[in-house]
Write an enzyme that holds these catalytic residues in place. Structure first.
Site, PDB file in Angstrom:
ATOM      1  N   ILE A  65       0.834  -1.199   0.000  1.00  0.00           N
ATOM      2  CA  ILE A  65       0.000   0.000   0.000  1.00  0.00           C
ATOM      3  C   ILE A  65       0.876   1.258   0.000  1.00  0.00           C
ATOM      4  CG2 ILE A  65      -1.911   1.183   1.157  1.00  0.00           C
ATOM      5  CD1 ILE A  65      -2.197  -1.504   2.828  1.00  0.00           C
ATOM      6  N   CYS A  66       0.513   2.191  -0.844  1.00  0.00           N
ATOM      7  CA  CYS A  66       1.082   3.538  -0.785  1.00  0.00           C
ATOM      8  C   CYS A  66      -0.073   4.501  -1.061  1.00  0.00           C
ATOM      9  CB  CYS A  66       2.260   3.705  -1.742  1.00  0.00           C
ATOM     10  SG  CYS A  66       1.880   3.599  -3.504  1.00  0.00           S
ATOM     11  N   SER A  67       0.216   5.744  -1.298  1.00  0.00           N
ATOM     12  CA  SER A  67      -0.866   6.718  -1.495  1.00  0.00           C
ATOM     13  C   SER A  67      -1.758   6.371  -2.673  1.00  0.00           C
ATOM     14  CB  SER A  67      -0.295   8.121  -1.694  1.00  0.00           C
ATOM     15  OG  SER A  67       0.337   8.559  -0.521  1.00  0.00           O
ATOM     16  N   GLY A  69      -0.960   3.570  -4.839  1.00  0.00           N
ATOM     17  CA  GLY A  69      -0.782   2.165  -5.163  1.00  0.00           C
ATOM     18  C   GLY A  69       0.130   1.945  -6.354  1.00  0.00           C
ATOM     19  N   ALA A 109      -4.134   4.025  -0.802  1.00  0.00           N
ATOM     20  CA  ALA A 109      -4.895   4.430   0.384  1.00  0.00           C
ATOM     21  C   ALA A 109      -5.677   5.718   0.170  1.00  0.00           C
ATOM     22  CB  ALA A 109      -3.955   4.576   1.577  1.00  0.00           C
TER      23      ALA A 109
END
Length: 159
Positions: A65-67, A69, A109
């Protein structure tokens, strides 16, 4: 199931929520970080160890997960043996495993809320590779691409 999960600061809160939910569902979850919120951290520092664990069979599947994706997906796919995809919908979460043997689910996210994210993770974990001949054939072609740089190095040719 043994699952790995990783996120940078952009995905940290969602990772913490999913981690708790996955443990409550009875999964064994290895947290590759971030272990605390740090706005200066970098997604490859967490996603690459997760991807390496998936490729080595230390975990069966991974969630990155990152800001958005996107960075998590790009980084995870640099590891041979990893088939990561940014997922936003239930069909792709299932079909990615059934047809393409996706083993790392990537989420953004800031674009996927926690309820949908949990649904997508559940679908991803419940899906199984179809093992259909056409899908095995396609995966063999992808796996061959992962070996090309190593073959060039062995042959001493320039890229």
């Amino acid at each position: 199931m043994h699952i790995g999960i990783a996120a940078d600061h952009g995905g940290f809160n969602l990772k913490e929520q999913l981690l708790s939910e996955l443990q409550d569902m009875g999964h064994t979850v290895i947290d590759f970080g971030a272990l605390s919120f740090d706005p200066a951290d970098d997604y490859p520092d967490f996603v690459i160890p997760l991807a390496e664990a998936v490729a080595a069979g230390k975990v069966e599947r991974g969630v990155a997960i990152c800001s958005s994706g996107i960075g998590a997906s790009v980084a995870a796919n640099k590891v041979a043996g990893v088939r990561a995809a940014l997922i936003h919908d239930a069909f792709s979460a299932r079909q990615g495993v059934e047809d393409d043997a996706m083993n790392v689910l990537c989420l953004g996210a800031r674009v996927t809320g926690p309820s949908l994210a949990l649904d997508l993770v559940r679908i991803f974990l419940q899906a199984s590779f179809s093992d259909a001949e056409r899908h095995r054939r396609r995966l063999a072609k992808v796996e061959a691409l992962e070996k090309v740089p190593a073959l060039r190095e062995q042959e001493g040719s320039d890229p």
